[in-house]
Each structure stands twice: as C-alpha cells, then as structure tokens.
Design an enzyme around this catalytic site. Structure first.
Site, PDB file in Angstrom:
ATOM      1  N   CYS A  86       0.797  -1.233   0.000  1.00 25.17           N
ATOM      2  CA  CYS A  86       0.000   0.000   0.000  1.00 25.17           C
ATOM      3  C   CYS A  86       0.826   1.279   0.000  1.00 25.17           C
ATOM      4  O   CYS A  86       0.298   2.355  -0.291  1.00 25.17           O
ATOM      5  CB  CYS A  86      -0.951  -0.005   1.188  1.00 25.17           C
ATOM      6  SG  CYS A  86      -1.928  -1.524   1.313  1.00 25.17           S
ATOM      7  N   HIS A 110      -2.946   6.679   1.857  1.00 24.64           N
ATOM      8  CA  HIS A 110      -3.455   5.388   1.394  1.00 24.64           C
ATOM      9  C   HIS A 110      -4.886   5.227   1.873  1.00 24.64           C
ATOM     10  O   HIS A 110      -5.226   5.538   3.026  1.00 24.64           O
ATOM     11  CB  HIS A 110      -2.576   4.256   1.925  1.00 24.64           C
ATOM     12  CG  HIS A 110      -3.211   2.912   1.797  1.00 24.64           C
ATOM     13  ND1 HIS A 110      -3.731   2.457   0.608  1.00 24.64           N
ATOM     14  CD2 HIS A 110      -3.452   1.934   2.727  1.00 24.64           C
ATOM     15  CE1 HIS A 110      -4.246   1.249   0.809  1.00 24.64           C
ATOM     16  NE2 HIS A 110      -4.090   0.916   2.070  1.00 24.64           N
ATOM     17  N   ASN A 133     -10.352  -0.227  -1.033  1.00 25.37           N
ATOM     18  CA  ASN A 133      -8.905  -0.206  -0.806  1.00 25.37           C
ATOM     19  C   ASN A 133      -8.231  -0.854  -2.013  1.00 25.37           C
ATOM     20  O   ASN A 133      -8.362  -2.053  -2.241  1.00 25.37           O
ATOM     21  CB  ASN A 133      -8.590  -0.977   0.475  1.00 25.37           C
ATOM     22  CG  ASN A 133      -7.111  -1.048   0.807  1.00 25.37           C
ATOM     23  OD1 ASN A 133      -6.265  -0.866  -0.058  1.00 25.37           O
ATOM     24  ND2 ASN A 133      -6.799  -1.336   2.054  1.00 25.37           N
TER      25      ASN A 133
END
Length: 318
Positions: A120, A244, A274
């Site tokens: 990430c 993120h 995500n």
C-alpha cells in the site's frame, strides 16, 4: 531548505483507470454470499462501493490505461519516457515484469523498467525512486504507476478482508524540473510485525485487522509530520492530504493528528474501496480531474500497509 529549491523533478500529469463494474456492499451480501451488510461495512471502514475488474482486465491493462491518460494530461509523448516504474503486489506474471510490458504496449523504446512491491505504500516508494533517478541524471521522464487487481487474491469467505479490497490503477508522469517539486521521501518499515498483513500460502490476502488499525493510528501520524518537515511545509499550509485509502477512520485520525486543517482530505475509499498500491494516485488523479485541488498547491502523499511499510512526500500539484 524548502523542497522547491534547486533542480529536481515534478509531477507533470496524472491519470487513472477503474473497471466499469461497481460492487456495492449489498452486492457482496446478495451475489457473493458474504455474511455482512451495508451498515456494518460503512460503520467499520466507511466503504459504500468498490470496482471489480472483469475477466479481460488485469494489472497490466489497467496500468496501460492509467498511464496513457497521464501522458495525455501531461502533454508528453510515450517516446519521451525513459523510465517506467510500476508499484503492484498483483502482477499478472512474475516475469516479464509489468513495467516492461507497459512500455511495450505504449511504444516506449528501451526504458529502464522495474516493478516495486511495498504493497500500500508502493506508489510513494515508486515516486521517490523515480525522483532520485531523475535528480541523479539517470532519467529525464518517468512513468510511475500504482495498479492492483486485488480480486485475484481475495477470499470471499473471509469477510474481514473481502469487504475491503478492489481493483484499479493510477499513474503520474514525472519530469526533470528546474525547481524541485517533489519533496524528500520519509520511508521506513516495521518488518517484525509484517505478518499482520500478508498473502498466505493459499494465495489469499489476510490481515489482523485490529493490529493493523492500532499500528496505523498510533505510529503513523509522526511519520507524516516528518515528511512535511523534510519538505519545509507546515501541515496547515497543505491544500491536500492524500493518504493510502485503507479505512476512513484511519484516514481521519491521521489527518487530525497531523493538523492538516486547511487540506482537502482524500476519502476515495468510500466509492473505490482499498486498492493498495493504486489508492494514492487513483485518489489524487480523481481530485485533480474534478478541479478540487489548486495547481501549484502543496499536497502530502502518504502510503502505509503491508510489510509493514510506510512512505510519504510533499509534492507540488500539477
């Protein structure tokens, strides 16, 4: 010294790509049989919907689409690119790497090309390495891409993870600049605790959600602040904070502790889920495209997650 002093690199253009298929929380429950509901997911992570790639889409095709858009927005020809960096943990093939295949698809001749996997935080790592290459004279124009097809590593019987992840790509064109418009990177890792978020032996992504949440909410805000300090930019002078897209509660907690009181806070996770390495460039590109961020303003990019790794830098918006 401000990060704008001296020669260096800048972001010249941005682009993004998302699959057409929108999957709501109710879709997960009704079509995939996940034991969950819309209220439960929104309360815990803030997600309303996400995008899933089709069978003919993968990290490569999404990278090419996002990169092509970034090149068009920058007004730069693919033939001018001499470095391609792709951040991903879901390549369609381990060899050849995604970056080399992106270059071939776009008609980029003989560039330096490599993939990077810090999950990430990958886009911030990739952006930093491209900036370093340009500043050192090893490249003049780079494509930095974050792309993921996380549906290929999702276990739809595990509701702690399958509600979170999604597919997409974002890209930035980075060029040499008389004034450095990408701040010094603040990066690091917490390897001894890296197994709280991993791909298991069966090929599925797993995480210890509470452990990741505690790490993110107790450890990361000081690192984000250090990235601002290295750039010589006070948090209250940021026009945007693009972290993120892990969890709305994590995003809001870090933003509050950072003190980015005047910044637009990216919450693309609400509509995109995500997307790991793709989440920062995807969110940033969408905000710029919608005209929600001023050209020339300071934005803090800050990635964190699997590894456990983190990285961030302040950039001047194109």
């Amino acid at each position: 010294m401000s990060y704008t002093d001296g020669p260096g690199a800048r972001i010249a253009g941005l682009g993004h790509y998302q699959p057409a298929r929108v999957v709501t929380n109710d879709d997960l429950a009704n079509e995939w049989g996940v034991e969950t509901n819309d209220a439960w997911i929104q309360d815990r992570v803030g997600i309303k919907a996400r995008r899933f790639a089709g069978p003919d889409e993968d990290t490569l095709t999404m990278s090419v689409a996002a990169a092509g858009k970034a090149l068009a927005n920058a007004g730069i020809e693919a033939t001018d690119v001499d470095l391609v960096v792709v951040a991903t943990l879901t390549p369609p093939t381990m060899l050849p790497n995604v970056a080399s295949q992106v270059a071939a698809r776009l008609g980029i001749n003989a560039p330096g090309s490599y993939d990077i996997n810090t999950a990430c935080s990958g886009f911030s790592y990739g952006l930093a390495t491209a900036q370093h290459a340009i500043t050192a004279g090893a490249a003049k124009t780079a494509l930095v891409i974050g792309a993921e097809k996380l549906t290929q590593v999702m276990d739809f019987t595990d509701r702690t993870t399958c509600i979170l992840f999604a597919d997409g790509a974002g890209a930035a064109v980075v060029t040499a600049s008389a004034r450095n418009a990408i701040g010094p990177v603040l990066w690091g890792s917490d390897g001894p605790r890296g197994d709280v978020l991993e791909i298991d032996d069966a090929g599925y992504i797993r995480q210890e959600g509470q452990a990741v949440f505690r790490w993110a909410t107790t450890k990361l805000a000081p690192f984000a602040l250090q990235a601002c300090e290295r750039a010589g930019v006070a948090p209250e002078d940021l026009v945007a904070f693009i972290p993120h897209q892990a969890n709305v509660r994590i995003i809001d907690h870090i933003a509050k502790r950072l003190g980015a009181t005047n910044a637009v806070i990216a919450r693309d996770i609400i509509e995109s889920g995500n997307t790991s390495s793709a989440s920062i460039p995807l969110a940033l590109s969408k905000l710029v495209e919608r005209g929600e961020l001023p050209s020339g303003g300071h934005a803090l990019l800050f990635g964190f997650g699997g590894g456990l790794t983190y990285a961030g830098q302040v950039v001047t918006l194109p």
